[in-house]
Design a protein around this motif. Structure first.
Motif, mmCIF file in Angstrom:
data_model
loop_
_atom_site.group_PDB
_atom_site.id
_atom_site.type_symbol
_atom_site.label_atom_id
_atom_site.label_comp_id
_atom_site.label_asym_id
_atom_site.label_seq_id
_atom_site.Cartn_x
_atom_site.Cartn_y
_atom_site.Cartn_z
ATOM 1 N N PHE A 63 1.466 0.373 5.981
ATOM 2 C CA PHE A 63 1.720 0.548 4.556
ATOM 3 C C PHE A 63 2.386 -0.677 3.935
ATOM 4 O O PHE A 63 2.617 -0.714 2.738
ATOM 5 C CB PHE A 63 2.563 1.801 4.298
ATOM 6 N N SER A 86 -10.743 1.508 10.645
ATOM 7 C CA SER A 86 -9.538 1.575 9.812
ATOM 8 C C SER A 86 -8.296 1.727 10.677
ATOM 9 O O SER A 86 -7.291 1.037 10.465
ATOM 10 C CB SER A 86 -9.626 2.742 8.826
ATOM 11 N N VAL A 132 0.831 -1.205 0.000
ATOM 12 C CA VAL A 132 0.000 0.000 0.000
ATOM 13 C C VAL A 132 0.868 1.259 0.000
ATOM 14 O O VAL A 132 0.513 2.261 -0.615
ATOM 15 C CB VAL A 132 -0.987 0.001 1.192
ATOM 16 N N LYS A 166 0.927 -3.594 4.034
ATOM 17 C CA LYS A 166 -0.147 -4.501 3.620
ATOM 18 C C LYS A 166 -0.031 -4.738 2.114
ATOM 19 O O LYS A 166 0.205 -3.817 1.353
ATOM 20 C CB LYS A 166 -1.524 -3.924 3.959
ATOM 21 N N LEU A 171 -4.703 10.779 2.565
ATOM 22 C CA LEU A 171 -4.726 9.826 3.665
ATOM 23 C C LEU A 171 -5.546 10.390 4.824
ATOM 24 O O LEU A 171 -5.338 11.529 5.240
ATOM 25 C CB LEU A 171 -3.298 9.529 4.117
ATOM 26 N N CYS A 213 -6.440 -1.735 1.764
ATOM 27 C CA CYS A 213 -6.775 -0.322 1.980
ATOM 28 C C CYS A 213 -8.182 -0.054 1.457
ATOM 29 O O CYS A 213 -8.760 -0.870 0.748
ATOM 30 C CB CYS A 213 -5.765 0.610 1.301
ATOM 31 N N TYR A 239 0.446 4.299 -2.576
ATOM 32 C CA TYR A 239 0.215 5.676 -2.138
ATOM 33 C C TYR A 239 1.286 6.619 -2.682
ATOM 34 O O TYR A 239 0.980 7.685 -3.211
ATOM 35 C CB TYR A 239 0.156 5.735 -0.609
ATOM 36 N N VAL A 284 -7.851 -3.584 -3.605
ATOM 37 C CA VAL A 284 -8.159 -2.260 -3.078
ATOM 38 C C VAL A 284 -9.682 -2.160 -3.014
ATOM 39 O O VAL A 284 -10.378 -2.462 -3.998
ATOM 40 C CB VAL A 284 -7.582 -1.150 -3.984
ATOM 41 N N ASN A 319 -1.458 3.373 10.318
ATOM 42 C CA ASN A 319 -1.481 2.670 9.039
ATOM 43 C C ASN A 319 -0.389 1.616 8.932
ATOM 44 O O ASN A 319 0.710 1.813 9.424
ATOM 45 C CB ASN A 319 -1.277 3.667 7.891
ATOM 46 N N VAL A 327 -5.623 -0.297 8.570
ATOM 47 C CA VAL A 327 -5.962 -0.280 7.152
ATOM 48 C C VAL A 327 -5.971 1.164 6.682
ATOM 49 O O VAL A 327 -6.810 1.948 7.137
ATOM 50 C CB VAL A 327 -7.336 -0.940 6.884
ATOM 51 N N PRO A 328 -5.047 1.547 5.802
ATOM 52 C CA PRO A 328 -5.051 2.924 5.310
ATOM 53 C C PRO A 328 -6.386 3.271 4.642
ATOM 54 O O PRO A 328 -6.917 2.496 3.853
ATOM 55 C CB PRO A 328 -3.902 2.948 4.302
ATOM 56 N N LEU A 329 -6.912 4.423 5.010
ATOM 57 C CA LEU A 329 -8.172 4.922 4.460
ATOM 58 C C LEU A 329 -7.868 6.214 3.709
ATOM 59 O O LEU A 329 -7.309 7.147 4.273
ATOM 60 C CB LEU A 329 -9.170 5.178 5.593
#
Length: 172
Positions: free
Chosen positions: A39, A117, A17, A41, A32, A100, A21, A67, A37, A122-124
């Motif tokens: 990252f 999240s 992720v 994942k 973000l 994410c 990003y 995703v 997070n 989990v990045p949102l």
């Protein structure tokens, strides 16, 4: 004629992720929203997923390695649920190891979505793009990342407007 050995073709099995990003945030106007997070994942599927059915309870075919894109449909569905049902729906999604979540159309996350999240690391992300536009741009980016690659040694020459590739071992 150049013979291509199938063993020389490489394909990425995953990206993380953080890579997504860093390399797609400007293209997709990603912002973000979460603080906690992971990252690292892994995204192991180049396709995107709209988790409407999973939010409603059907997870037998949930593509959690992709995703997750929450568009207007997913957000309006969640809006009409009680707080208890929203939590149940989000728990169902976040029980999987999703990489994410991206909210489209400048949708604001529910406080519970932000909480889940952050708890799951989990990045949102959010974007101003419509779901259709984001899917187009992000799919193009992911297709490029997961496409097969091959490195050949050779030289191109132009002979009267026709390109010719001479291939062979280095130094030949």
């Amino acid at each position: 004629m150049i013979k291509i050995d199938q063993n020389t073709i490489t394909r990425k099995e995953s990206i993380n992720v953080g890579f997504l990003y860093k390399n797609a945030k400007n293209i997709c106007k990603l912002h973000l929203l979460t603080e906690n997070n992971d990252f690292n994942k892994k995204i192991i599927d180049q396709n995107l997923h709209r988790p409407g059915l999973a939010l409603a309870g059907f997870v037998d075919l949930f593509s959690y390695t992709r995703v997750q894109v929450f568009g207007n449909t997913e957000m309006r569905y969640l809006e009409q649920l009680s707080e208890e049902k929203i939590e149940e729906s989000l728990d169902r999604i976040f029980n999987f190891n999703i990489p994410c979540v991206v909210l489209t159309d400048n949708n604001n996350p529910f406080p519970l979505l932000l909480k889940k999240s952050n708890e799951s690391k989990v990045p949102l992300f959010t974007t101003s793009f419509s779901t259709t536009k984001l899917v187009y741009l992000l799919s193009d980016f992911l297709d490029d990342q997961f496409s097969p690659r091959i490195t050949l040694h050779g030289a191109f020459v132009d002979v009267y407007g026709v390109g010719i590739l001479f291939g062979g071992k280095s130094g030949i």
